[in-house]
Design an enzyme around this catalytic site. Structure first.
Site, PDB file in Angstrom:
ATOM      1  N   LYS A   8       6.632  -1.138  -9.633  1.00  0.00           N
ATOM      2  CA  LYS A   8       5.872  -2.182 -10.335  1.00  0.00           C
ATOM      3  C   LYS A   8       4.567  -1.588 -10.831  1.00  0.00           C
ATOM      4  CE  LYS A   8       2.645  -2.657  -6.961  1.00  0.00           C
ATOM      5  NZ  LYS A   8       1.222  -2.275  -7.129  1.00  0.00           N
ATOM      6  N   ASP A 133       2.774  -6.328  -0.724  1.00  0.00           N
ATOM      7  CA  ASP A 133       3.493  -6.277  -1.997  1.00  0.00           C
ATOM      8  C   ASP A 133       4.966  -6.656  -1.869  1.00  0.00           C
ATOM      9  OD1 ASP A 133       1.225  -5.468  -3.307  1.00  0.00           O
ATOM     10  OD2 ASP A 133       1.795  -3.358  -3.452  1.00  0.00           O
TER      11      ASP A 133
END
Length: 268
Positions: A8, A133
């Site tokens: 990401k 995350d």
């Protein structure tokens, strides 16, 4: 069962406060990108883990995949043994969330392999126990993340058909190191408001970690400057790690970088 955990990037990252539990309050927009590890989980005579590709630092017991399995076994104590093979391709300590993605994808794989029928919100609760995350990668779509990163809402961000160029200068920046040079503060402008006007991203879409990390590692700032020089409409450091990404309207040419730099280019 074979899956491909992806990396990401962060579009803006504000550290807004310190929490009593030792974590920090953040505000960021996370977007999945097509840079992948490979994760295979199959039934086994005993539970074992092996990896290939990039070396994984630290103890095996600290691996998020195995931690996720341990969490599930607390609630489902009759889960069978598995053989886990991870091929590591996403650089670590790079702000790309590779380890978090591996942990989250493993939870999804265990859910399917063991026929548990757990809904996404349940898996996100497990993922939040693994790392800040991790919950993002359960649904793996653009999200605004707040709290310590586990509170998620859809982000109105569309980067389809744009190009991304990643450059990592082979510097590992640990989370503790990144936070040491940072003073939490409220952002001047709302992240949601800034994201709505891409023409202002260069000036207003800020990663709070950049100031102290650029001072300590000026070569990382040089990468950002070069990506803007190549025509990126936005460039920033991703997360708290050393990777810098540039976003482009059309396919960028890769300039010459030192041989030990990790580079990656793809259309989103």
């Amino acid at each position: 069962m074979l899956s491909f955990p992806n990396a990401k990037i962060n579009l803006g990252l504000h550290v807004t406060g310190k929490r009593k539990d030792g974590y920090h309050e953040i505000e960021t927009c996370m977007v999945p990108i097509p840079l992948f590890d490979a994760l295979e989980i199959i039934p086994g005579k005993k539970t074992e883990f092996q990896s290939t590709g990039l070396p994984i630092p630290g103890k095996e017991a600290d691996n998020l995949i195995l931690k996720g399995l341990k969490l599930m076994r607390k609630d489902f104590n009759d889960l069978p043994h598995v053989h886990i093979h991870l091929h590591k391709n996403i650089p670590m300590g790079a702000g790309l969330g590779g380890g978090s993605a591996d942990g989250a994808y493993a939870l999804n794989s265990f859910n399917t392999l063991f026929d548990l029928h757990l809904e996404s919100w349940f898996l996100e609760d497990y993922a939040a126990q693994l790392g800040s995350d991790c919950p993002f990668f359960i649904e793996n779509t653009p999200k605004i993340a707040t709290g310590r990163g586990e509170i998620l809402e859809p982000a109105d961000v569309d980067l389809k058909e744009k190009w991304i160029l990643l450059i990592n200068p082979s510097i590992h920046i640990g989370t503790k190191e990144a936070y040491q040079g940072l003073t939490p503060q409220k952002p001047v402008k709302s992240l949601k408001d800034v994201l709505q006007d891409r023409s202002t991203w260069k000036e207003n879409l800020v990663n709070d970690f950049e100031r102290s990390i650029f001072e300590k590692y000026p070569q990382i700032k040089e990468i950002k400057d070069k990506l803007y020089g190549q025509g990126a409409f936005y460039s920033a450091m991703s997360g708290s790690g050393a990777t810098v990404f540039g976003l482009f309207e059309t396919e960028p040419t890769i300039v010459t970088w030192p041989e030990d730099y990790f580079t990656f280019k793809a259309q989103l």
